[in-house]
Design a protein around this motif. Structure first.
Motif, PDB file in Angstrom:
ATOM      1  N   GLU A   1      -3.631   7.843  11.138  1.00 38.11           N
ATOM      2  CA  GLU A   1      -3.302   7.743  12.558  1.00 38.11           C
ATOM      3  C   GLU A   1      -4.532   8.072  13.388  1.00 38.11           C
ATOM      4  N   ALA A   2      -4.412   7.860  14.696  1.00 39.35           N
ATOM      5  CA  ALA A   2      -5.414   8.273  15.688  1.00 39.35           C
ATOM      6  C   ALA A   2      -6.794   7.723  15.315  1.00 39.35           C
ATOM      7  N   ARG A   3      -7.818   8.579  15.332  1.00 36.18           N
ATOM      8  CA  ARG A   3      -9.199   8.124  15.148  1.00 36.18           C
ATOM      9  C   ARG A   3      -9.421   7.485  13.789  1.00 36.18           C
ATOM     10  N   ALA A   4      -8.677   7.933  12.773  1.00 26.86           N
ATOM     11  CA  ALA A   4      -8.862   7.381  11.432  1.00 26.86           C
ATOM     12  C   ALA A   4      -8.607   5.872  11.400  1.00 26.86           C
ATOM     13  N   VAL A   5      -7.650   5.394  12.197  1.00 27.69           N
ATOM     14  CA  VAL A   5      -7.364   3.953  12.231  1.00 27.69           C
ATOM     15  C   VAL A   5      -8.547   3.208  12.847  1.00 27.69           C
ATOM     16  N   GLY A   6      -9.123   3.748  13.893  1.00 30.33           N
ATOM     17  CA  GLY A   6     -10.277   3.112  14.511  1.00 30.33           C
ATOM     18  C   GLY A   6     -11.496   3.101  13.610  1.00 30.33           C
ATOM     19  N   ASP A   7     -11.579   4.079  12.694  1.00 27.29           N
ATOM     20  CA  ASP A   7     -12.718   4.178  11.782  1.00 27.29           C
ATOM     21  C   ASP A   7     -12.394   3.617  10.403  1.00 27.29           C
ATOM     22  N   ILE A   8     -11.376   2.773  10.309  1.00 24.13           N
ATOM     23  CA  ILE A   8     -10.869   2.376   8.996  1.00 24.13           C
ATOM     24  C   ILE A   8     -11.911   1.633   8.163  1.00 24.13           C
ATOM     25  N   ALA A   9     -12.864   0.953   8.788  1.00 28.24           N
ATOM     26  CA  ALA A   9     -13.884   0.237   8.026  1.00 28.24           C
ATOM     27  C   ALA A   9     -14.689   1.182   7.147  1.00 28.24           C
ATOM     28  N   GLY A  10     -14.821   2.429   7.566  1.00 31.10           N
ATOM     29  CA  GLY A  10     -15.530   3.410   6.761  1.00 31.10           C
ATOM     30  C   GLY A  10     -14.622   4.257   5.896  1.00 31.10           C
ATOM     31  N   MET A  11     -13.314   4.097   6.043  1.00 35.96           N
ATOM     32  CA  MET A  11     -12.359   4.963   5.356  1.00 35.96           C
ATOM     33  C   MET A  11     -11.695   4.312   4.136  1.00 35.96           C
ATOM     34  N   VAL A  12     -11.541   2.980   4.190  1.00 36.86           N
ATOM     35  CA  VAL A  12     -10.795   2.256   3.163  1.00 36.86           C
ATOM     36  C   VAL A  12     -11.633   1.077   2.698  1.00 36.86           C
ATOM     37  N   ARG A  13     -11.619   0.802   1.404  1.00 41.71           N
ATOM     38  CA  ARG A  13     -12.435  -0.285   0.866  1.00 41.71           C
ATOM     39  C   ARG A  13     -11.980  -1.646   1.410  1.00 41.71           C
ATOM     40  N   ALA A  14     -12.916  -2.572   1.447  1.00 36.24           N
ATOM     41  CA  ALA A  14     -12.697  -3.852   2.115  1.00 36.24           C
ATOM     42  C   ALA A  14     -11.555  -4.648   1.504  1.00 36.24           C
ATOM     43  N   GLU A  15     -11.347  -4.531   0.171  1.00 34.58           N
ATOM     44  CA  GLU A  15     -10.293  -5.316  -0.472  1.00 34.58           C
ATOM     45  C   GLU A  15      -8.919  -4.992   0.090  1.00 34.58           C
ATOM     46  N   LEU A  16      -8.717  -3.770   0.541  1.00 34.03           N
ATOM     47  CA  LEU A  16      -7.424  -3.389   1.090  1.00 34.03           C
ATOM     48  C   LEU A  16      -7.365  -3.584   2.596  1.00 34.03           C
ATOM     49  N   ARG A  17      -8.474  -3.479   3.280  1.00 34.93           N
ATOM     50  CA  ARG A  17      -8.448  -3.644   4.732  1.00 34.93           C
ATOM     51  C   ARG A  17      -8.158  -5.074   5.129  1.00 34.93           C
ATOM     52  N   GLY A  18      -8.716  -6.031   4.399  1.00 34.38           N
ATOM     53  CA  GLY A  18      -8.597  -7.419   4.817  1.00 34.38           C
ATOM     54  C   GLY A  18      -9.246  -7.620   6.172  1.00 34.38           C
TER      55      GLY A  18
ATOM     56  N   SER B   1       4.686   6.903  17.309  1.00 34.22           N
ATOM     57  CA  SER B   1       4.453   6.401  18.665  1.00 34.22           C
ATOM     58  C   SER B   1       3.073   5.790  18.868  1.00 34.22           C
ATOM     59  N   GLU B   2       2.263   5.730  17.820  1.00 36.60           N
ATOM     60  CA  GLU B   2       0.940   5.143  17.946  1.00 36.60           C
ATOM     61  C   GLU B   2       0.662   4.211  16.776  1.00 36.60           C
ATOM     62  N   THR B   3      -0.365   3.391  16.910  1.00 37.41           N
ATOM     63  CA  THR B   3      -0.758   2.492  15.826  1.00 37.41           C
ATOM     64  C   THR B   3      -1.158   3.308  14.602  1.00 37.41           C
ATOM     65  N   SER B   4      -0.747   2.862  13.420  1.00 37.02           N
ATOM     66  CA  SER B   4      -1.076   3.581  12.185  1.00 37.02           C
ATOM     67  C   SER B   4      -1.361   2.584  11.066  1.00 37.02           C
ATOM     68  N   TRP B   5      -1.983   3.095  10.017  1.00 39.82           N
ATOM     69  CA  TRP B   5      -2.264   2.288   8.821  1.00 39.82           C
ATOM     70  C   TRP B   5      -1.689   3.031   7.626  1.00 39.82           C
ATOM     71  N   VAL B   6      -0.894   2.326   6.807  1.00 39.69           N
ATOM     72  CA  VAL B   6      -0.140   2.954   5.723  1.00 39.69           C
ATOM     73  C   VAL B   6      -0.604   2.414   4.372  1.00 39.69           C
ATOM     74  N   LEU B   7      -0.765   3.328   3.413  1.00 37.21           N
ATOM     75  CA  LEU B   7      -0.987   2.969   2.011  1.00 37.21           C
ATOM     76  C   LEU B   7       0.204   3.495   1.221  1.00 37.21           C
ATOM     77  N   ASP B   8       0.951   2.595   0.596  1.00 38.01           N
ATOM     78  CA  ASP B   8       2.234   2.895  -0.033  1.00 38.01           C
ATOM     79  C   ASP B   8       2.150   2.467  -1.499  1.00 38.01           C
ATOM     80  N   LEU B   9       2.148   3.436  -2.419  1.00 41.01           N
ATOM     81  CA  LEU B   9       1.966   3.167  -3.844  1.00 41.01           C
ATOM     82  C   LEU B   9       3.211   3.608  -4.605  1.00 41.01           C
ATOM     83  N   ASP B  10       3.853   2.660  -5.292  1.00 33.90           N
ATOM     84  CA  ASP B  10       5.140   2.887  -5.948  1.00 33.90           C
ATOM     85  C   ASP B  10       5.033   2.393  -7.387  1.00 33.90           C
ATOM     86  N   MET B  11       5.020   3.319  -8.348  1.00 35.56           N
ATOM     87  CA  MET B  11       4.913   2.940  -9.753  1.00 35.56           C
ATOM     88  C   MET B  11       6.250   3.160 -10.436  1.00 35.56           C
TER      89      MET B  11
END
Length: 264
Positions: A145-162, A210-220
């Motif tokens: 959430e919050a700043r992490a979403v805006g910085d997602i290019a540096g937080m999550v690898r490109a294959e998942l960001r799309g 209440s704000e934009t967010s990015w979710v990683l959901d892993l279900d094995m």
């Protein structure tokens, strides 16, 4: 020559503790053939006595069943679900005629979660006695959430960001990707999503915020049937947790780990 890292086969990396982990929910579920005994108050009372110190609050829910036949979906008999919880600690244990589920919104360590799961499965084995397991699954849901979403290019690898994290991503209001990975009889369903405010793709696991967010959901999970054994199910859960964590570490960067209080 160094082989490319495969998160579905690589050894689990050393865990990096995150002081402010963005993990919003962890759920383990074991499904078994229907046991009508679960509907009975006497049976539920015996089960409750075993686990009530950790889950002091009991609620009885009724869910409306649905049967599928040639005429389509039809109402079926309702089902009792016993909800044992410790609201303050963020833990819920659900017992239904065909499943047991352990859920927390305040995950601390894998060892603590597995210990609670073992206690719940042992109570299930003692007081309900299912002979078979139809499915076991373990699910971890992280949300940025919050700043992490805006910085997602540096937080999550490109294959998942799309497209998210690229210049075009500024124009994306919603994105959801799902991939199903298979290894032997076990599968890992990975979903990642950019969600606008007050939106979810699964109300049972991802509450709208209440704000934009990015979710990683892993279900094995693994589908049965196999003989019920608490020890085997715990071994499955531990293996699933290790594989999910390996995938998680592949998906995120060192910047992500540092942002949430880790020291990679």
């Amino acid at each position: 020559m160094t082989q490319p890292f495969d998160p579905m086969t690589a050894p689990e990396p050393v865990e990096v503790a995150l002081a402010q982990a963005p993990l919003i929910r962890v759920v383990a579920q074991v499904r078994f053939p229907t046991s009508l005994a679960v509907e009975q108050h006497d049976t539920a009372a015996l089960f409750q006595k075993t686990i009530q110190d950790a889950y002091p609050v009991l609620r009885q829910d009724q869910t409306q069943g649905i049967a599928i036949d040639n005429a389509g979906a039809q109402p079926a008999a309702s089902q009792t679900i016993w909800r044992f919880s410790d609201v303050d600690a963020g833990w819920t244990l659900s017992l239904a005629p065909d499943f047991l589920a352990l859920e927390t919104t305040r995950y601390t360590t894998r060892a603590a979660f597995i210990a609670r799961l073992r206690t719940a499965l042992a109570a299930l084995e003692t007081h309900i006695g299912p002979k078979l397991v139809d499915r076991i699954g373990l699910r971890y849901v992280d949300r940025l959430e919050a700043r992490a979403v805006g910085d997602i290019a540096g937080m999550v690898r490109a294959e998942l960001r799309g497209v998210v994290g690229t210049p075009a991503g500024a124009h994306v209001s919603y994105a959801l990707t799902e991939a199903l990975f298979t290894a032997d009889r076990e599968q890992l369903r990975a979903r990642w999503a950019l969600l606008p405010p007050n939106t979810t793709y699964d109300p049972s696991a991802v509450n709208p915020v209440s704000e934009t967010s990015w979710v990683l959901d892993l279900d094995m999970f693994r589908a049965g049937p196999v003989a019920f054994s608490t020890d085997r199910l715990i071994a499955d859960a531990e293996r699933f947790a290790a594989r999910i964590y390996t995938f998680f570490r592949w998906a995120v960067t060192d910047e992500f780990l540092r942002h949430y209080g880790g020291n990679p």
